[in-house]
Design a protein around this motif. Structure first.
Motif, PDB file in Angstrom:
ATOM      1  N   TYR A   1       4.320   8.281 -14.519  1.00 55.57           N
ATOM      2  CA  TYR A   1       5.652   7.910 -14.029  1.00 55.57           C
ATOM      3  C   TYR A   1       5.586   6.575 -13.289  1.00 55.57           C
ATOM      4  N   ARG A   2       4.531   6.386 -12.494  1.00 58.25           N
ATOM      5  CA  ARG A   2       4.362   5.119 -11.761  1.00 58.25           C
ATOM      6  C   ARG A   2       4.194   3.952 -12.716  1.00 58.25           C
ATOM      7  N   ILE A   3       3.453   4.161 -13.785  1.00 58.71           N
ATOM      8  CA  ILE A   3       3.247   3.086 -14.769  1.00 58.71           C
ATOM      9  C   ILE A   3       4.574   2.655 -15.369  1.00 58.71           C
ATOM     10  N   GLU A   4       5.472   3.627 -15.578  1.00 61.37           N
ATOM     11  CA  GLU A   4       6.785   3.321 -16.158  1.00 61.37           C
ATOM     12  C   GLU A   4       7.677   2.583 -15.160  1.00 61.37           C
ATOM     13  N   ILE A   5       7.597   2.968 -13.910  1.00 59.39           N
ATOM     14  CA  ILE A   5       8.454   2.366 -12.885  1.00 59.39           C
ATOM     15  C   ILE A   5       7.933   1.008 -12.435  1.00 59.39           C
ATOM     16  N   TYR A   6       6.621   0.828 -12.455  1.00 58.56           N
ATOM     17  CA  TYR A   6       6.009  -0.426 -11.987  1.00 58.56           C
ATOM     18  C   TYR A   6       5.250  -1.106 -13.126  1.00 58.56           C
ATOM     19  N   PRO A   7       5.961  -1.644 -14.101  1.00 61.30           N
ATOM     20  CA  PRO A   7       5.292  -2.307 -15.229  1.00 61.30           C
ATOM     21  C   PRO A   7       4.717  -3.654 -14.813  1.00 61.30           C
ATOM     22  N   LYS A   8       3.853  -4.175 -15.626  1.00 57.46           N
ATOM     23  CA  LYS A   8       3.328  -5.519 -15.348  1.00 57.46           C
ATOM     24  C   LYS A   8       4.431  -6.561 -15.464  1.00 57.46           C
ATOM     25  N   ILE A   9       5.358  -6.316 -16.411  1.00 59.85           N
ATOM     26  CA  ILE A   9       6.487  -7.232 -16.597  1.00 59.85           C
ATOM     27  C   ILE A   9       7.768  -6.405 -16.674  1.00 59.85           C
TER      28      ILE A   9
ATOM     29  N   MET B   1       5.444   2.466  -3.138  1.00 58.93           N
ATOM     30  CA  MET B   1       4.414   2.807  -4.119  1.00 58.93           C
ATOM     31  C   MET B   1       4.248   1.708  -5.166  1.00 58.93           C
ATOM     32  N   ASP B   2       4.880   0.587  -4.927  1.00 56.49           N
ATOM     33  CA  ASP B   2       4.841  -0.536  -5.854  1.00 56.49           C
ATOM     34  C   ASP B   2       3.417  -1.086  -5.940  1.00 56.49           C
ATOM     35  N   SER B   3       2.876  -1.134  -7.146  1.00 56.84           N
ATOM     36  CA  SER B   3       1.490  -1.597  -7.332  1.00 56.84           C
ATOM     37  C   SER B   3       1.312  -3.076  -7.015  1.00 56.84           C
ATOM     38  N   GLU B   4       2.403  -3.824  -6.967  1.00 55.78           N
ATOM     39  CA  GLU B   4       2.322  -5.231  -6.546  1.00 55.78           C
ATOM     40  C   GLU B   4       2.169  -5.355  -5.040  1.00 55.78           C
ATOM     41  N   ILE B   5       2.516  -4.288  -4.340  1.00 60.85           N
ATOM     42  CA  ILE B   5       2.550  -4.321  -2.877  1.00 60.85           C
ATOM     43  C   ILE B   5       1.451  -3.464  -2.259  1.00 60.85           C
ATOM     44  N   ASN B   6       1.195  -2.305  -2.862  1.00 65.73           N
ATOM     45  CA  ASN B   6       0.296  -1.317  -2.265  1.00 65.73           C
ATOM     46  C   ASN B   6      -0.857  -0.943  -3.184  1.00 65.73           C
ATOM     47  N   ILE B   7      -1.871  -0.384  -2.597  1.00 66.81           N
ATOM     48  CA  ILE B   7      -2.927   0.286  -3.340  1.00 66.81           C
ATOM     49  C   ILE B   7      -3.135   1.668  -2.713  1.00 66.81           C
ATOM     50  N   LEU B   8      -3.599   2.608  -3.514  1.00 67.99           N
ATOM     51  CA  LEU B   8      -3.871   3.938  -2.994  1.00 67.99           C
ATOM     52  C   LEU B   8      -5.314   4.017  -2.503  1.00 67.99           C
ATOM     53  N   ILE B   9      -5.487   4.379  -1.247  1.00 64.81           N
ATOM     54  CA  ILE B   9      -6.814   4.555  -0.663  1.00 64.81           C
ATOM     55  C   ILE B   9      -6.902   5.972  -0.124  1.00 64.81           C
ATOM     56  N   ASN B  10      -7.818   6.750  -0.708  1.00 69.22           N
ATOM     57  CA  ASN B  10      -7.956   8.162  -0.337  1.00 69.22           C
ATOM     58  C   ASN B  10      -6.632   8.911  -0.425  1.00 69.22           C
ATOM     59  N   GLY B  11      -5.884   8.602  -1.482  1.00 70.23           N
ATOM     60  CA  GLY B  11      -4.625   9.298  -1.714  1.00 70.23           C
ATOM     61  C   GLY B  11      -3.477   8.856  -0.839  1.00 70.23           C
ATOM     62  N   LYS B  12      -3.632   7.736  -0.128  1.00 69.99           N
ATOM     63  CA  LYS B  12      -2.563   7.242   0.730  1.00 69.99           C
ATOM     64  C   LYS B  12      -2.250   5.787   0.370  1.00 69.99           C
ATOM     65  N   PRO B  13      -0.935   5.444   0.280  1.00 70.10           N
ATOM     66  CA  PRO B  13      -0.575   4.054  -0.030  1.00 70.10           C
ATOM     67  C   PRO B  13      -0.833   3.137   1.157  1.00 70.10           C
ATOM     68  N   GLU B  14      -1.433   1.998   0.879  1.00 76.40           N
ATOM     69  CA  GLU B  14      -1.699   1.015   1.928  1.00 76.40           C
ATOM     70  C   GLU B  14      -1.159  -0.345   1.480  1.00 76.40           C
ATOM     71  N   ILE B  15      -0.329  -0.950   2.327  1.00 79.02           N
ATOM     72  CA  ILE B  15       0.272  -2.237   1.998  1.00 79.02           C
ATOM     73  C   ILE B  15      -0.782  -3.334   2.073  1.00 79.02           C
ATOM     74  N   VAL B  16      -0.970  -4.029   0.950  1.00 81.68           N
ATOM     75  CA  VAL B  16      -1.948  -5.124   0.909  1.00 81.68           C
ATOM     76  C   VAL B  16      -1.271  -6.480   0.659  1.00 81.68           C
ATOM     77  N   HIS B  17       0.011  -6.430   0.261  1.00 87.18           N
ATOM     78  CA  HIS B  17       0.750  -7.672   0.040  1.00 87.18           C
ATOM     79  C   HIS B  17       2.117  -7.586   0.731  1.00 87.18           C
ATOM     80  N   PRO B  18       2.111  -7.674   2.064  1.00 89.77           N
ATOM     81  CA  PRO B  18       3.383  -7.597   2.799  1.00 89.77           C
ATOM     82  C   PRO B  18       4.329  -8.742   2.443  1.00 89.77           C
TER      83      PRO B  18
END
Length: 203
Positions: free
Chosen positions: A76-84, A147-164
């Motif tokens: 579902y995430r792949i569908e919502i957050y595509p590369k383009i 949960m946007d992959s452009e903004i966050n990454i999952l670390i130990n099952g928790k989203p962490e903002i890496v691109h504020p």
């Protein structure tokens, strides 16, 4: 020429999809229980549309069912957050009445170029005739941005903002669209096409 055709197709599909949402239930108006089921589905659909994915209530963090689905379902995430982000996929979501995801796509398509900006604003204004789009756009942002992959990454099952910075940029897009809605509604006259002139003035 092909690009213009796609934009026109998108606008047409937006217009055509509006009556389906509110009048589709009248088809079975004489079928009693079937109508009740359909009405319940519509109420749940509207509730989801108007619900924030993540919200602070007192000292607690409340998450919606949609946010939980995004969090737990990788496909579902792949569908919502595509590369383009594409108009074609946006149209697919509109046709299947997955409107909230379509709005998320519009937020992401908005800043790609000026033509996209005009088309997004025109589309949002059409929906604003039925919904409070300023609120729904903000709710959409707070449903999908964390949960946007452009903004966050999952670390130990928790989203962490890496691109504020990207988070702020997308939030700025939402604020800008909401501002256009406010300006248009305050004027309360003219056609949706007049937004193009507002866009030129504000820039």
């Amino acid at each position: 020429m092909l690009r213009i055709t796609k934009v026109k197709l998108f606008i047409m599909l937006v217009i055509c999809s509006l009556p389906v949402i509110f009048h589709g239930q009248t088809t079975n108006s004489q079928l009693g229980s079937a109508k009740q089921v359909n009405d319940k589905a519509i109420l749940l659909w509207l509730k989801s549309l108007n619900q924030r994915g993540v919200e602070m209530v007192g000292d607690s963090v409340i998450v919606s069912e949609e946010f939980e689905k995004v969090f737990n379902d990788k496909k579902y995430r792949i569908e919502i957050y595509p590369k383009i982000y594409t108009w074609e996929k946006t149209v697919e979501f509109i046709k299947s009445q997955e409107i909230k995801i379509a709005f998320w796509y519009l937020i992401n398509l908005y800043s790609l170029n000026n033509k996209n900006k005009e088309t997004v604003i025109q589309s949002i204004l059409m929906y604003d005739k039925l919904f409070k789009m300023d609120e729904i756009l903000i709710n959409t942002f707070y449903t999908y941005s964390f949960m946007d992959s452009e903004i966050n990454i999952l670390i130990n099952g928790k989203p962490e903002i890496v691109h504020p910075d990207i988070l702020e940029k997308k939030l700025a897009n939402v604020k800008e669209i909401v501002n256009y809605i406010k300006i248009y509604n305050e004027k309360n006259k003219g056609s949706v096409a007049s937004v193009k002139n507002n866009h030129k003035v504000l820039n």
